[in-house]
Design a protein around this motif. Structure first.
Motif, PDB file in Angstrom:
ATOM      1  N   ALA A 204      27.259  80.205  39.475  1.00  0.00           N
ATOM      2  CA  ALA A 204      28.049  79.591  40.544  1.00  0.00           C
ATOM      3  C   ALA A 204      28.923  78.465  40.010  1.00  0.00           C
ATOM      4  N   ALA A 205      28.378  77.657  39.122  1.00  0.00           N
ATOM      5  CA  ALA A 205      29.158  76.557  38.544  1.00  0.00           C
ATOM      6  C   ALA A 205      30.328  77.098  37.735  1.00  0.00           C
TER       7      ALA A 205
ATOM      8  N   ARG B 291      33.082  78.284  40.156  1.00  0.00           N
ATOM      9  CA  ARG B 291      33.823  77.156  40.715  1.00  0.00           C
ATOM     10  C   ARG B 291      34.684  76.447  39.669  1.00  0.00           C
TER      11      ARG B 291
ATOM     12  N   GLU C 139      36.115  84.713  45.534  1.00  0.00           N
ATOM     13  CA  GLU C 139      34.832  84.293  44.976  1.00  0.00           C
ATOM     14  C   GLU C 139      33.745  85.333  45.230  1.00  0.00           C
TER      15      GLU C 139
ATOM     16  N   SER D 283      42.688  76.840  44.123  1.00  0.00           N
ATOM     17  CA  SER D 283      41.294  77.285  44.066  1.00  0.00           C
ATOM     18  C   SER D 283      41.191  78.712  44.573  1.00  0.00           C
ATOM     19  N   ARG D 284      40.104  79.378  44.176  1.00  0.00           N
ATOM     20  CA  ARG D 284      39.897  80.747  44.629  1.00  0.00           C
ATOM     21  C   ARG D 284      39.532  80.774  46.105  1.00  0.00           C
TER      22      ARG D 284
ATOM     23  N   ASN E 260      24.602  78.797  46.258  1.00  0.00           N
ATOM     24  CA  ASN E 260      25.131  77.707  45.444  1.00  0.00           C
ATOM     25  C   ASN E 260      26.626  77.495  45.663  1.00  0.00           C
ATOM     26  N   LEU E 261      27.293  78.521  46.203  1.00  0.00           N
ATOM     27  CA  LEU E 261      28.717  78.408  46.532  1.00  0.00           C
ATOM     28  C   LEU E 261      28.930  78.141  48.021  1.00  0.00           C
ATOM     29  N   SER E 262      27.823  77.877  48.731  1.00  0.00           N
ATOM     30  CA  SER E 262      27.846  77.572  50.179  1.00  0.00           C
ATOM     31  C   SER E 262      28.188  78.782  51.040  1.00  0.00           C
TER      32      SER E 262
ATOM     33  N   SER F 206      40.245  76.746  35.431  1.00  0.00           N
ATOM     34  CA  SER F 206      41.234  76.209  36.362  1.00  0.00           C
ATOM     35  C   SER F 206      41.572  74.767  36.016  1.00  0.00           C
TER      36      SER F 206
END
Length: 234
Positions: free
Chosen positions: A217-218, A221, A51, A45-46, A82-84, A39
């Protein structure tokens, strides 16, 4: 997972058809295989739904048809953290019916409880060491989703199945059940919170997979493509 006779298959179809009419259930769907490049500031953003679908598909591809739902659920919840996203493991029993081949498979004591003693006596027992530990999925209360990346394991028994993400009306349905249908495959998930047989393996896998979950996760994102995320996580 046991197989069952044609007579029992027909009986199960009747059970599934009646449950599908329950108002507890809403739209269902499977995780999409979205391919996106890295991105940049010009790309949106997704969404959480996108996600979570990617998380489901990535974990499904990593485990393939290997029957390891405890570890798959652990990796899913760790990536989610990790993505909350607050994702919770949920023990279930499952009845699976493939219409085209008249194949019926069951996982877990509550699934077997759908059938009479006579029908169960005709089942072919393929459980490891005769132990029926059931199945483990993941739910999101905030986003009303059920995630099951490891249902692909049915392919080891000749039944094609995807990684699954279902939109549900409640993560604690009054009926205690969630139905799902995909290309002639009918699944009935039956909540079985008292069956904790898979939880120790789940907890152990969370620690083992924590580092891999952070990388995945990183990458999600960062907007990396599905294929790249999977390749980097292997």
């Amino acid at each position: 997972m046991p197989g069952l006779s044609q007579a029992a298959y027909i009986a199960m179809c009747t059970v599934l058809d009646s449950i599908k009419l329950s108002r507890e259930q809403v739209h269902v769907g499977k995780a999409s295989r979205r391919k996106a490049g890295r991105s940049d500031s010009n790309e949106p953003s997704r969404t959480p739904d996108e996600e979570l679908a990617i998380v489901t598909e990535v974990v499904g591809l990593l485990f393939g048809i290997q029957p390891n739902c405890a570890a798959a659920a652990a990796l899913t919840t760790e990536i989610g953290a990790n993505l909350s996203y607050d994702l919770q493991p949920r023990p279930v029993s499952v009845v699976a019916v493939e219409k085209s081949s008249n194949t019926l498979l069951t996982m877990g004591p509550k699934a077997n409880g759908k059938f009479s003693a006579e029908a169960r006596a005709r089942m072919e027992d393929r459980r490891p060491e005769g132990r029926d530990t059931g199945h483990l999925v993941v739910t999101s209360t905030e986003h009303l989703r059920l995630l099951d990346p490891n249902m692909r394991q049915l392919e080891s028994y000749g039944v094609k199945a995807p990684s699954i993400m279902i939109r549900v009306k409640s993560v604690d349905p009054e009926s205690g059940e969630w139905p799902f249908e995909w290309q002639g495959l009918q699944l009935l998930y039956i909540l079985d919170e008292e069956n904790r047989a898979l939880i120790p393996a789940y907890e152990a896998a969370r620690q083992d997979l924590a580092a891999r979950a952070k990388i995945i996760a990183a990458d999600i994102r960062a907007g990396r493509s599905l294929d790249l995320i999977v390749a980097r996580a292997r």
